[in-house]
Design an enzyme around this catalytic site. Sequence first.
Site, PDB file in Angstrom:
ATOM      1  CE  LYS A 264      -1.937  46.425  71.125  1.00  0.00           C
ATOM      2  NZ  LYS A 264      -2.547  47.261  72.138  1.00  0.00           N
TER       3      LYS A 264
HETATM    4  N1  PMP Z   1      -1.639  53.447  72.915  1.00  0.00           N
HETATM    5  C1  PMP Z   1      -1.719  52.288  73.602  1.00  0.00           C
HETATM    6  C2  PMP Z   1      -0.983  52.165  74.869  1.00  0.00           C
HETATM    7  C3  PMP Z   1      -2.505  51.236  73.111  1.00  0.00           C
HETATM    8  O1  PMP Z   1      -2.617  50.097  73.788  1.00  0.00           O
HETATM    9  C4  PMP Z   1      -3.211  51.402  71.901  1.00  0.00           C
HETATM   10  C5  PMP Z   1      -4.081  50.295  71.385  1.00  0.00           C
HETATM   11  N2  PMP Z   1      -3.335  49.383  70.633  1.00  0.00           N
HETATM   12  C6  PMP Z   1      -3.084  52.621  71.209  1.00  0.00           C
HETATM   13  C7  PMP Z   1      -2.282  53.623  71.748  1.00  0.00           C
HETATM   14  C8  PMP Z   1      -3.778  52.829  69.899  1.00  0.00           C
HETATM   15  O2  PMP Z   1      -3.146  52.032  68.919  1.00  0.00           O
HETATM   16  P1  PMP Z   1      -3.935  51.455  67.668  1.00  0.00           P
HETATM   17  O3  PMP Z   1      -4.525  52.619  66.977  1.00  0.00           O
HETATM   18  O4  PMP Z   1      -2.870  50.785  66.864  1.00  0.00           O
HETATM   19  O5  PMP Z   1      -4.964  50.518  68.183  1.00  0.00           O
END
Ligand code: PMP
Length: 299
Positions: free
Chosen positions: A153
């Site tokens: 991320k």
């Molecule tokens: N895809 C992206 C590109 C994101 O930024 C996020 C948010 N973190 C998610 C999916 C969803 O991930 P999570 O459930 O871990 O928040």
Amino acid sequence: MVLLKLKTWFNGEIIEYEDAKVHISVHALHYGTGCIEGIHSYKTEKGIGIFRLKEHVERFFKSAFALGMKLDFSKDEIIKAVKDLVRLNKLEDSYIRPIAFYGQSDLEVYPKNIKVNIAIISVPSEKKEIKGIKVKTSKFSRINPEALVYGAKISGFYANSIMAMHEARQQGYDEALLLDNKGKVAEGPAQNIFIIKNNKILTPNSKSILPGVTRDSMIEIGKELGFEVIEKEIELEELKEADEAFYTGTLSEIVPIIKVDDTAIGDGRIGKVTEKLMKKFGEVVKGKVEKFSGWVDRV
Ligand code: PMP
């Protein structure tokens, strides 16, 4: 503003939110060389609970590793720091944002001998009203899997999300939808996507997505509720013909999608399966479901 009274964790110290400042030559500001996490804390019957803290910290370290960072803190120290901060800020429902980033630089692209800073910010999370959203397929594709580390991320990747969000909003939609470089459904700008078809729960297995913690939780919760859950390639047409669809993410949780481009999803209202999953998810994050109670870390 209430935020100014909050504390922030910065390189191992607790400081005032307004004192958490950096220089304009920070490498991450110029080149996107930061990695972030988004974590959600909730008010529960047994005090404040943090949802899947361990998994978020694992991903944080994976992202930092992808950027070649050496962190001065261990995973356990970051877990403790998050808990300390949440306790100190006394926020029950909050959003917690760890960030690691290459610091002050001489503007060279390669971050040689540049200090890696880590900060943890916590802010109140407001409960948003539940409504179905309209999404627009973006002309920008999600980042090609060969151009990223799956599961990392990284701040710079969000330029792609933001261009798609801007495009969708300019055209009067609530949110963007991104396809991958093969034209298959990938994800939202900061959300994963699920569809419901004939009582089955489907989600893309594209390697262009960030495999979200909420996505993983939803897969497990769906199975626990007796649904068949399938990870596979999903065509845009399949999404448009779905009975229901929704986005998932840590902060937004579950967001029903009622329209994709010009096509209404199902009957254009929040679907029954989505509602069922939302209800269960709401119980899980508060530690009320025995099977998943280990996902909630007490502060
Ligand atoms: N895809 C992206 C590109 C994101 O930024 C996020 C948010 N973190 C998610 C999916 C969803 O991930 P999570 O459930 O871990 O928040």
